[in-house]
Design a protein around this motif. Structure first.
Motif, PDB file in Angstrom:
ATOM      1  N   GLY A  31       0.785  -1.257  -0.094  1.00  0.00           N
ATOM      2  CA  GLY A  31      -0.040  -0.038  -0.059  1.00  0.00           C
ATOM      3  C   GLY A  31       0.802   1.308  -0.069  1.00  0.00           C
ATOM      4  N   ALA A  32       1.823   1.284   0.573  1.00  0.00           N
ATOM      5  CA  ALA A  32       2.882   2.363   0.867  1.00  0.00           C
ATOM      6  C   ALA A  32       3.562   2.732  -0.371  1.00  0.00           C
ATOM      7  CB  ALA A  32       3.799   2.185   2.023  1.00  0.00           C
ATOM      8  N   ASN A  33       3.867   1.260  -0.998  1.00  0.00           N
ATOM      9  CA  ASN A  33       4.389   1.641  -2.250  1.00  0.00           C
ATOM     10  C   ASN A  33       3.706   2.142  -3.439  1.00  0.00           C
ATOM     11  OD1 ASN A  33       6.147   1.019  -4.655  1.00  0.00           O
ATOM     12  ND2 ASN A  33       6.115  -1.225  -4.543  1.00  0.00           N
ATOM     13  N   LEU A  34       2.432   1.808  -3.405  1.00  0.00           N
ATOM     14  CA  LEU A  34       1.564   2.329  -4.456  1.00  0.00           C
ATOM     15  C   LEU A  34       1.215   3.766  -4.351  1.00  0.00           C
ATOM     16  CD1 LEU A  34      -1.299  -0.585  -4.585  1.00  0.00           C
ATOM     17  CD2 LEU A  34       0.509  -0.040  -6.265  1.00  0.00           C
ATOM     18  N   LEU A  35       0.943   4.037  -2.886  1.00  0.00           N
ATOM     19  CA  LEU A  35       0.635   5.485  -2.493  1.00  0.00           C
ATOM     20  C   LEU A  35       2.012   6.458  -3.084  1.00  0.00           C
ATOM     21  CD1 LEU A  35      -1.073   7.651  -1.270  1.00  0.00           C
ATOM     22  CD2 LEU A  35       0.116   7.163   0.945  1.00  0.00           C
ATOM     23  N   LEU A  36       3.208   6.012  -2.652  1.00  0.00           N
ATOM     24  CA  LEU A  36       4.298   6.714  -2.855  1.00  0.00           C
ATOM     25  C   LEU A  36       4.586   6.892  -4.208  1.00  0.00           C
ATOM     26  CD1 LEU A  36       6.745   5.337  -0.055  1.00  0.00           C
ATOM     27  CD2 LEU A  36       5.835   7.676  -0.341  1.00  0.00           C
ATOM     28  N   VAL A  39       2.346   9.394  -5.952  1.00  0.00           N
ATOM     29  CA  VAL A  39       2.580  10.678  -5.475  1.00  0.00           C
ATOM     30  C   VAL A  39       3.892  11.058  -6.202  1.00  0.00           C
ATOM     31  CG1 VAL A  39       3.433  12.183  -3.808  1.00  0.00           C
ATOM     32  CG2 VAL A  39       1.429  10.887  -3.255  1.00  0.00           C
ATOM     33  N   LEU A  40       4.960  10.293  -6.511  1.00  0.00           N
ATOM     34  CA  LEU A  40       6.191  10.783  -6.834  1.00  0.00           C
ATOM     35  C   LEU A  40       6.514  10.427  -8.524  1.00  0.00           C
ATOM     36  CD1 LEU A  40       8.268   8.859  -4.250  1.00  0.00           C
ATOM     37  CD2 LEU A  40       8.193  11.218  -4.631  1.00  0.00           C
ATOM     38  N   VAL A  41       5.738   9.710  -9.039  1.00  0.00           N
ATOM     39  CA  VAL A  41       5.641   9.320 -10.657  1.00  0.00           C
ATOM     40  C   VAL A  41       5.517  10.684 -11.477  1.00  0.00           C
ATOM     41  CG1 VAL A  41       4.833   8.268 -12.606  1.00  0.00           C
ATOM     42  CG2 VAL A  41       5.608   6.907 -10.715  1.00  0.00           C
ATOM     43  N   PRO A  42       4.322  11.402 -10.736  1.00  0.00           N
ATOM     44  CA  PRO A  42       4.205  12.583 -11.546  1.00  0.00           C
ATOM     45  C   PRO A  42       5.062  13.663 -11.276  1.00  0.00           C
ATOM     46  CG  PRO A  42       2.005  11.846 -10.622  1.00  0.00           C
ATOM     47  CD  PRO A  42       2.942  10.992 -10.077  1.00  0.00           C
ATOM     48  N   LEU A  43       5.700  13.693 -10.322  1.00  0.00           N
ATOM     49  CA  LEU A  43       6.763  14.577  -9.998  1.00  0.00           C
ATOM     50  C   LEU A  43       8.160  14.553 -10.636  1.00  0.00           C
ATOM     51  CD1 LEU A  43       6.063  15.034  -6.052  1.00  0.00           C
ATOM     52  CD2 LEU A  43       5.418  16.612  -7.957  1.00  0.00           C
ATOM     53  N   VAL A  44       8.588  13.177 -10.645  1.00  0.00           N
ATOM     54  CA  VAL A  44       9.962  12.812 -11.175  1.00  0.00           C
ATOM     55  C   VAL A  44      10.116  11.557 -12.155  1.00  0.00           C
ATOM     56  CG1 VAL A  44      11.163  13.766  -9.194  1.00  0.00           C
ATOM     57  CG2 VAL A  44      10.457  11.099  -9.131  1.00  0.00           C
ATOM     58  N   GLY A  45       8.857  11.276 -12.678  1.00  0.00           N
ATOM     59  CA  GLY A  45       8.758  10.178 -13.744  1.00  0.00           C
ATOM     60  C   GLY A  45       9.009   8.830 -13.311  1.00  0.00           C
ATOM     61  N   ILE A  46       9.543   7.936 -13.881  1.00  0.00           N
ATOM     62  CA  ILE A  46       9.686   6.735 -13.582  1.00  0.00           C
ATOM     63  C   ILE A  46      10.430   6.567 -12.504  1.00  0.00           C
ATOM     64  CG2 ILE A  46      11.702   6.188 -15.242  1.00  0.00           C
ATOM     65  CD1 ILE A  46       8.697   3.746 -14.550  1.00  0.00           C
ATOM     66  N   GLU A  47      11.628   7.217 -12.128  1.00  0.00           N
ATOM     67  CA  GLU A  47      12.384   7.238 -10.859  1.00  0.00           C
ATOM     68  C   GLU A  47      11.647   7.630  -9.635  1.00  0.00           C
ATOM     69  OE1 GLU A  47      13.232   9.372 -13.574  1.00  0.00           O
ATOM     70  OE2 GLU A  47      14.994   8.656 -14.308  1.00  0.00           O
ATOM     71  N   GLY A  48      10.418   8.178  -9.632  1.00  0.00           N
ATOM     72  CA  GLY A  48       9.482   8.051  -8.602  1.00  0.00           C
ATOM     73  C   GLY A  48       8.792   6.594  -8.291  1.00  0.00           C
ATOM     74  N   ALA A  49       8.781   5.972  -9.213  1.00  0.00           N
ATOM     75  CA  ALA A  49       8.066   4.566  -8.836  1.00  0.00           C
ATOM     76  C   ALA A  49       9.230   3.623  -8.398  1.00  0.00           C
ATOM     77  CB  ALA A  49       7.885   4.115 -10.057  1.00  0.00           C
ATOM     78  N   ALA A  50      10.398   3.766  -8.676  1.00  0.00           N
ATOM     79  CA  ALA A  50      11.582   3.177  -7.960  1.00  0.00           C
ATOM     80  C   ALA A  50      11.889   3.737  -6.718  1.00  0.00           C
ATOM     81  CB  ALA A  50      12.846   3.354  -8.923  1.00  0.00           C
ATOM     82  N   LEU A  51      11.812   5.080  -6.475  1.00  0.00           N
ATOM     83  CA  LEU A  51      11.993   5.699  -5.341  1.00  0.00           C
ATOM     84  C   LEU A  51      10.909   5.529  -4.077  1.00  0.00           C
ATOM     85  CD1 LEU A  51      13.886   7.509  -3.417  1.00  0.00           C
ATOM     86  CD2 LEU A  51      12.404   9.419  -4.355  1.00  0.00           C
ATOM     87  N   GLY A  52       9.604   5.081  -4.724  1.00  0.00           N
ATOM     88  CA  GLY A  52       8.560   4.668  -3.854  1.00  0.00           C
ATOM     89  C   GLY A  52       9.014   3.293  -3.374  1.00  0.00           C
TER      90      GLY A  52
END
Length: 163
Positions: A31-36, A39-52
């Motif tokens: 759940g935290a992964n999906l939420l992060l 939030v992060l993918v629109p801000l930094v792109g695919i790297e946001g998914a990796a960071l989440g």
């Protein structure tokens, strides 16, 4: 890296019969992964998914380590664990850094490097006398199952036993 540093906490909890907690914490981590990621993918792109994913995985490992310590007293950063891991990480980081900038490794050479790391860590684990009572019992049980061929392994672990 964090999962390797903190050890096999999930498997330890399963062996202690704490599957329900593990299932809950893994569900919360998803759940935290999906939420992060949301939030992060629109801000930094695919790297946001990796960071989440990385943040969720790190939090899951830290919480699992804390819970394992709470229910069993197994400290994730005991001397028997930190010393050989620290030595191995230092040597491998230095060697890996030198290799990364001096040569390009083929798949075979990379596998050989992985084998070297495993053997080096095992030797460091034994030389620093980091084998505890439970591990020695486990190896003794293994040795009794497989007989004479595994006596050498038992003797190695007895050498590395922290008395």
């Amino acid at each position: 890296f964090i999962h390797i540093l903190l050890g096999t906490n999930g498997q330890s909890l399963v062996m202690l019969g704490r599957r329900r907690f593990l299932a809950i914490i893994q569900g919360v981590s998803v759940g935290a992964n999906l939420l992060l990621s949301f939030v992060l993918v629109p801000l930094v792109g695919i790297e946001g998914a990796a960071l989440g994913s990385a943040i969720a995985y790190i939090l899951m490992n830290i919480i699992t380590s804390g819970y394992l310590y709470h229910v069993s007293g197994l400290h994730p950063f005991s001397r028997n664990y930190i010393v050989p891991v620290g030595i191995t990480m230092t040597v491998v980081s230095c060697l890996g850094g030198v290799l990364a900038y001096s040569v390009s490794l083929s798949l075979t050479e990379l596998c050989l490097f992985g084998l070297f790391v495993g053997l080096f860590h095992t030797a460091t684990y034994l030389v620093t006398k980091s084998v505890n009572d439970g591990e020695l019992e486990m190896v003794a049980a293994f040795s009794s199952q497989f007989g004479r061929r595994s006596r050498f392994i038992l003797r190695l672990f007895e050498y590395g036993h922290s008395k």
